[in-house]
Scaffold this motif. Structure first.
Motif, PDB file in Angstrom:
ATOM      1  N   VAL A 210       0.858  -1.179   0.000  1.00 14.92           N
ATOM      2  CA  VAL A 210       0.000   0.000   0.000  1.00 14.92           C
ATOM      3  C   VAL A 210       0.899   1.236   0.000  1.00 14.92           C
ATOM      4  O   VAL A 210       1.805   1.355   0.817  1.00 14.92           O
ATOM      5  N   ARG A 211       0.633   2.136  -0.915  1.00 16.62           N
ATOM      6  CA  ARG A 211       1.459   3.323  -1.088  1.00 16.62           C
ATOM      7  C   ARG A 211       1.221   4.309   0.063  1.00 16.62           C
ATOM      8  O   ARG A 211       0.096   4.624   0.404  1.00 16.62           O
ATOM      9  N   ASN A 212       2.294   4.801   0.669  1.00 17.26           N
ATOM     10  CA  ASN A 212       2.178   5.801   1.724  1.00 17.26           C
ATOM     11  C   ASN A 212       2.783   7.147   1.315  1.00 17.26           C
ATOM     12  O   ASN A 212       2.817   8.074   2.106  1.00 17.26           O
ATOM     13  N   LEU A 213       3.247   7.231   0.093  1.00 14.47           N
ATOM     14  CA  LEU A 213       3.813   8.468  -0.456  1.00 14.47           C
ATOM     15  C   LEU A 213       3.186   8.744  -1.822  1.00 14.47           C
ATOM     16  O   LEU A 213       2.816   7.816  -2.535  1.00 14.47           O
ATOM     17  N   LEU A 214       3.099  10.000  -2.213  1.00 11.12           N
ATOM     18  CA  LEU A 214       2.590  10.356  -3.536  1.00 11.12           C
ATOM     19  C   LEU A 214       3.643  10.210  -4.625  1.00 11.12           C
ATOM     20  O   LEU A 214       3.328   9.963  -5.775  1.00 11.12           O
ATOM     21  N   LEU A 215       4.881  10.388  -4.270  1.00 19.06           N
ATOM     22  CA  LEU A 215       5.965  10.454  -5.250  1.00 19.06           C
ATOM     23  C   LEU A 215       6.079   9.239  -6.173  1.00 19.06           C
ATOM     24  O   LEU A 215       6.262   9.425  -7.382  1.00 19.06           O
ATOM     25  N   PRO A 216       5.968   7.991  -5.705  1.00 14.31           N
ATOM     26  CA  PRO A 216       6.094   6.863  -6.637  1.00 14.31           C
ATOM     27  C   PRO A 216       5.069   6.899  -7.767  1.00 14.31           C
ATOM     28  O   PRO A 216       5.391   6.613  -8.913  1.00 14.31           O
ATOM     29  N   GLY A 217       3.841   7.257  -7.462  1.00 13.81           N
ATOM     30  CA  GLY A 217       2.815   7.322  -8.494  1.00 13.81           C
ATOM     31  C   GLY A 217       3.069   8.430  -9.498  1.00 13.81           C
ATOM     32  O   GLY A 217       2.877   8.260 -10.707  1.00 13.81           O
ATOM     33  N   LEU A 218       3.517   9.578  -9.009  1.00  8.53           N
ATOM     34  CA  LEU A 218       3.819  10.694  -9.905  1.00  8.53           C
ATOM     35  C   LEU A 218       5.007  10.377 -10.804  1.00  8.53           C
ATOM     36  O   LEU A 218       4.988  10.664 -12.004  1.00  8.53           O
ATOM     37  N   LEU A 219       6.050   9.780 -10.235  1.00 11.71           N
ATOM     38  CA  LEU A 219       7.228   9.424 -11.037  1.00 11.71           C
ATOM     39  C   LEU A 219       6.899   8.352 -12.074  1.00 11.71           C
ATOM     40  O   LEU A 219       7.415   8.385 -13.187  1.00 11.71           O
TER      41      LEU A 219
END
Length: 73
Positions: free
Chosen positions: A44-53
């Motif tokens: 489960v993603r806890n940061l926005l950065l991976p999705g944006l990158l």
């Protein structure tokens, strides 16, 4: 204003969330799924950065600068 709205998945791979961002993995930092069907979506993603990158990587042919923002629940 030229911004593009993106909607990314709440699940990512552990590699995208920690290794690619050079963040050390520690138990309790993220929720990992026990019975995941695929390694690509097991945390489960806890940061926005991976999705944006990931979005920028998939759209490298688009002209710069990329003006993106994410919406989610």
């Amino acid at each position: 204003a030229g911004f593009v709205e993106i909607l990314t998945s709440g699940l990512v791979s552990k590699q995208e969330l920690f290794e690619f961002l050079r963040i050390p993995f520690a138990p309790g930092k993220a929720v990992t799924l026990a019975g995941s069907k695929t390694k690509k979506l097991d945390t489960v993603r806890n940061l926005l950065l991976p999705g944006l990158l990931k979005t920028i990587f998939s759209n490298k042919a688009e002209k710069l600068p990329h003006k993106i923002f994410e919406v989610a629940d």
